[in-house]
Scaffold this active site. Structure first.
Site, mmCIF file in Angstrom:
data_model
loop_
_atom_site.group_PDB
_atom_site.id
_atom_site.type_symbol
_atom_site.label_atom_id
_atom_site.label_comp_id
_atom_site.label_asym_id
_atom_site.label_seq_id
_atom_site.Cartn_x
_atom_site.Cartn_y
_atom_site.Cartn_z
ATOM 1 N N SER A 140 35.721 47.357 41.088
ATOM 2 C CA SER A 140 36.150 46.025 41.527
ATOM 3 C C SER A 140 37.257 46.089 42.577
ATOM 4 O O SER A 140 38.125 46.979 42.532
ATOM 5 C CB SER A 140 36.687 45.280 40.298
ATOM 6 O OG SER A 140 37.421 44.150 40.691
ATOM 7 N N GLU A 142 39.645 44.301 42.522
ATOM 8 C CA GLU A 142 40.877 44.092 41.762
ATOM 9 C C GLU A 142 41.651 45.419 41.632
ATOM 10 O O GLU A 142 42.864 45.411 41.439
ATOM 11 C CB GLU A 142 40.523 43.508 40.393
ATOM 12 C CG GLU A 142 41.680 43.073 39.518
ATOM 13 C CD GLU A 142 42.472 41.865 40.011
ATOM 14 O OE1 GLU A 142 41.970 41.113 40.862
ATOM 15 O OE2 GLU A 142 43.607 41.680 39.540
ATOM 16 N N TYR A 163 43.157 44.422 33.517
ATOM 17 C CA TYR A 163 41.752 44.560 33.955
ATOM 18 C C TYR A 163 41.657 45.572 35.101
ATOM 19 O O TYR A 163 40.811 46.477 35.079
ATOM 20 C CB TYR A 163 41.214 43.193 34.389
ATOM 21 C CG TYR A 163 39.882 43.249 35.093
ATOM 22 C CD1 TYR A 163 38.690 43.353 34.376
ATOM 23 C CD2 TYR A 163 39.793 43.196 36.488
ATOM 24 C CE1 TYR A 163 37.453 43.410 35.026
ATOM 25 C CE2 TYR A 163 38.570 43.240 37.150
ATOM 26 C CZ TYR A 163 37.405 43.353 36.413
ATOM 27 O OH TYR A 163 36.196 43.399 37.073
HETATM 28 P P1 NAP Z 1 30.355 38.486 33.472
HETATM 29 O O1 NAP Z 1 29.493 37.346 33.903
HETATM 30 O O2 NAP Z 1 31.649 38.220 32.804
HETATM 31 O O3 NAP Z 1 29.464 39.405 32.520
HETATM 32 C C1 NAP Z 1 30.031 40.418 31.739
HETATM 33 C C2 NAP Z 1 28.966 41.009 30.845
HETATM 34 O O4 NAP Z 1 29.558 42.021 30.016
HETATM 35 C C3 NAP Z 1 28.322 39.993 29.887
HETATM 36 O O5 NAP Z 1 26.959 40.295 29.753
HETATM 37 C C4 NAP Z 1 29.059 40.273 28.583
HETATM 38 O O6 NAP Z 1 28.331 39.901 27.432
HETATM 39 C C5 NAP Z 1 29.181 41.788 28.671
HETATM 40 N N1 NAP Z 1 30.173 42.328 27.750
HETATM 41 C C6 NAP Z 1 31.448 41.878 27.537
HETATM 42 N N2 NAP Z 1 32.036 42.617 26.584
HETATM 43 C C7 NAP Z 1 31.137 43.541 26.188
HETATM 44 C C8 NAP Z 1 31.141 44.561 25.207
HETATM 45 N N3 NAP Z 1 32.193 44.788 24.417
HETATM 46 N N4 NAP Z 1 30.033 45.321 25.064
HETATM 47 C C9 NAP Z 1 28.924 45.094 25.832
HETATM 48 N N5 NAP Z 1 28.847 44.132 26.755
HETATM 49 C C10 NAP Z 1 29.936 43.365 26.928
HETATM 50 O O7 NAP Z 1 30.669 39.438 34.710
HETATM 51 P P2 NAP Z 1 29.913 39.553 36.135
HETATM 52 O O8 NAP Z 1 30.580 38.640 37.080
HETATM 53 O O9 NAP Z 1 28.460 39.506 35.927
HETATM 54 O O10 NAP Z 1 30.354 41.024 36.557
HETATM 55 C C11 NAP Z 1 29.578 42.160 36.204
HETATM 56 C C12 NAP Z 1 30.453 43.403 36.272
HETATM 57 O O11 NAP Z 1 30.964 43.547 37.592
HETATM 58 C C13 NAP Z 1 31.669 43.381 35.356
HETATM 59 O O12 NAP Z 1 31.912 44.711 34.961
HETATM 60 C C14 NAP Z 1 32.789 42.920 36.249
HETATM 61 O O13 NAP Z 1 34.035 43.380 35.763
HETATM 62 C C15 NAP Z 1 32.402 43.582 37.557
HETATM 63 N N6 NAP Z 1 32.833 42.925 38.789
HETATM 64 C C16 NAP Z 1 32.563 41.603 38.981
HETATM 65 C C17 NAP Z 1 32.912 41.016 40.178
HETATM 66 C C18 NAP Z 1 32.600 39.560 40.457
HETATM 67 O O14 NAP Z 1 33.185 39.010 41.410
HETATM 68 N N7 NAP Z 1 31.679 38.937 39.724
HETATM 69 C C19 NAP Z 1 33.534 41.781 41.194
HETATM 70 C C20 NAP Z 1 33.766 43.133 40.959
HETATM 71 C C21 NAP Z 1 33.397 43.700 39.762
HETATM 72 P P3 NAP Z 1 28.429 38.409 26.796
HETATM 73 O O15 NAP Z 1 27.459 37.563 27.600
HETATM 74 O O16 NAP Z 1 28.028 38.629 25.403
HETATM 75 O O17 NAP Z 1 29.844 37.951 26.970
HETATM 76 O O1 F7E Z 2 40.538 34.068 40.305
HETATM 77 C C1 F7E Z 2 43.358 31.933 41.334
HETATM 78 C C2 F7E Z 2 43.683 33.210 40.576
HETATM 79 O O2 F7E Z 2 39.536 34.299 38.035
HETATM 80 C C3 F7E Z 2 40.562 34.038 41.718
HETATM 81 C C4 F7E Z 2 36.443 38.673 38.484
HETATM 82 O O3 F7E Z 2 35.055 38.580 38.698
HETATM 83 O O4 F7E Z 2 36.877 38.969 40.823
HETATM 84 C C5 F7E Z 2 37.172 38.168 39.709
HETATM 85 O O5 F7E Z 2 38.567 38.181 39.448
HETATM 86 C C6 F7E Z 2 41.928 33.553 42.202
HETATM 87 C C7 F7E Z 2 43.112 34.254 41.525
HETATM 88 O O6 F7E Z 2 38.761 35.788 39.968
HETATM 89 C C8 F7E Z 2 42.935 29.309 38.884
HETATM 90 O O7 F7E Z 2 45.090 33.311 40.360
HETATM 91 C C9 F7E Z 2 44.021 29.584 40.745
HETATM 92 O O8 F7E Z 2 44.056 34.578 42.496
HETATM 93 O O9 F7E Z 2 38.114 33.439 39.935
HETATM 94 P P1 F7E Z 2 39.189 34.331 39.483
HETATM 95 P P2 F7E Z 2 39.575 37.150 40.127
HETATM 96 O O10 F7E Z 2 40.816 37.182 39.344
HETATM 97 O O11 F7E Z 2 39.691 37.424 41.588
HETATM 98 C C10 F7E Z 2 37.237 40.357 40.683
HETATM 99 C C11 F7E Z 2 36.806 41.060 41.941
HETATM 100 C C12 F7E Z 2 36.702 40.945 39.448
HETATM 101 O O12 F7E Z 2 36.392 42.134 39.397
HETATM 102 C C13 F7E Z 2 36.805 40.135 38.207
HETATM 103 O O13 F7E Z 2 35.905 40.612 37.205
HETATM 104 O O14 F7E Z 2 42.057 32.173 41.852
HETATM 105 N N1 F7E Z 2 43.337 30.725 40.495
HETATM 106 N N2 F7E Z 2 43.806 28.699 39.757
HETATM 107 C C14 F7E Z 2 42.632 30.587 39.350
HETATM 108 N N3 F7E Z 2 41.792 31.410 38.712
HETATM 109 C C15 F7E Z 2 41.214 30.964 37.567
HETATM 110 N N4 F7E Z 2 40.339 31.769 36.906
HETATM 111 N N5 F7E Z 2 41.483 29.720 37.053
HETATM 112 C C16 F7E Z 2 42.345 28.851 37.670
HETATM 113 O O15 F7E Z 2 42.573 27.747 37.194
#
Ligand code: NAP
Ligand code: F7E
Length: 336
Positions: A140, A142, A163
């Protein structure tokens, strides 16, 4: 026999998540047999897979769901030995950055150690059977945390959340198992990617749902945290194609995936309200410090030149179109 996509087997952790559902659709279309690990829940948690779900009694089924958990090493090992996949995509994680400050140890266990458990099982499986398994780690942006933008594969990792720390651990474990044991293990370093299937508590989806509810008269205000944070937001299905492309390369490597554009949360809010025909967004926004983070990642911008050159991958959906897609999908909410 050389495996083509038609007879390949994939195992996906996190199949019920946003990315898992898009990747599954993509792989099924390519002809893969897909196995996904789901967690036991007291309510149905497979709604994102509804369109492609296959009943266990169907003949010639290509999609299989298995109960498991990344915190349970023995179970992960058993699944790998039973499924014998050609490719494993580790998408499972406690993926919410804000929540990781509340449950840091759990996040480290699942998001960090989870990857190590799979890598260990792959190592043993390969040693015992001679059959190779490729591994994709959902790394990520992050992980870059406080490192100035733009960020690429050589940018120092300065995580700003539990995270982020857990993802750095998994990223390094992936690199180590590649270098020390010769496992085909890749890190896809993905910047934020969103869609109509995005979890409801991530900021983009929280905004587009609230816009629809305010427009329908169901809610009056949307409470947010830091509006000045800037993110590089792309469209999730395109990012899953990039993940697959990484796994088809002759050699394993790490790749940054993103659009190269950055926008603030405030810009997302303004455009989403405008898209729904609500002009003065400020009327509807409240700030609630509970959504602030103890440490924030201020600005993320991907330099995805390597993915462009090697994978021939380019983002297609621009920021304004992404907002449009999400606002449209959330329109006409039900009263709850
Ligand atoms: P998501 O919608 O939150 O999905 C997370 C998945 O992980 C869900 O299927 C969840 O199952 C499963 N999970 C959570 N805890 C688990 C456990 N203990 N054992 C097995 N499975 C578990 O996330 P996403 O946005 O699809 O992201 C997919 C991956 O890419 C994640 O690893 C995330 O950290 C990473 N990532 C995401 C982004 C982004 O912007 N979306 C960017 C960079 C990296 P449940 O449905 O049961 O909760
Ligand atoms: O926050 C700001 C918050 O929770 C984005 C995950 O998929 O991307 C995701 O992480 C920004 C942050 O995503 C609210 O402070 C303001 O600066 O949508 P987010 P994230 O933290 O960037 C990375 C790449 C991953 O890997 C992660 O799995 O938005 N923000 N107000 C807020 N964020 C949330 N959630 N809620 C608010 O009310």
């Amino acid at each position: 026999m050389k495996k083509t996509a038609k007879n390949k087997v994939a195992l996906i952790t996190g199949i019920t998540g946003q990315d898992g559902s898009f990747l599954t659709e993509f792989l099924l279309k390519k002809g893969y047999e897909v196995h996904g690990i789901i967690r036991r829940a007291s309510t149905f948690n497979t709604s994102r897979l509804a369109k492609i779900y296959q009943d266990p009694h169907e003949k010639d089924r290509k999609l299989f769901l298995i109960h498991g958990d990344l915190a349970d090493a023995e179970n992960i090992r058993k699944i790998i030995y039973t499924v014998k996949p050609n490719e494993i995509y580790n998408l499972g994680a406690q993926s919410h950055v804000r929540v990781s400050f509340d449950i840091p140890e759990y996040t480290a266990n699942v998001t960090g150690l989870g990857a190590l458990r799979i890598l260990e099982a792959i190592k043993d499986f390969q040693d015992h059977t001679g059959q190779k398994i490729k591994f994709y780690q959902a790394s990520s942006s992050e992980m870059f945390g406080a490192s100035p933008a733009p960020q690429n594969e050589t940018t120092p990792l300065r995580p700003q959340s539990p995270y982020g720390i857990a993802k750095v651990f998994a990223y390094n474990a992936t690199k180590l198992y590649r270098e020390a044991y010769g496992i085909f293990a890749v890190n896809g370093i993905l910047f934020n990617h969103e869609s109509e299937r995005r979890g409801e508590t991530f900021v983009t989806r929280k905004i587009t749902r609230a816009v629809a509810r305010i427009k329908a008269g169901l809610d009056k205000k949307l409470y947010l945290g830091n509006l000045d944070a800037r993110r590089d937001w792309g469209y999730a299905p395109e990012y899953m194609e990039a993940a697959w492309l990484m796994m088809q390369q002759p050699k394993p490597d790490d790749y940054v995936i993103g659009t190269g554009e950055t926008h603030s949360v405030r810009e997302f809010v303004e455009l989403a309200f405008k898209e729904a025909g609500l002009k003065d967004y400020k009327k509807y926004i409240g700030i609630d410090p509970r959504y602030y983070r103890p440490a924030e990642v201020q600005n993320l911008v991907a330099d995805a030149a390597k993915a462009g050159k090697v994978l021939k991958w380019k983002p297609k959906t621009k920021f304004a179109d992404l907002v449009k897609i999400m606002v449209k999908a959330d329109a006409n909410p039900k009263k709850i």
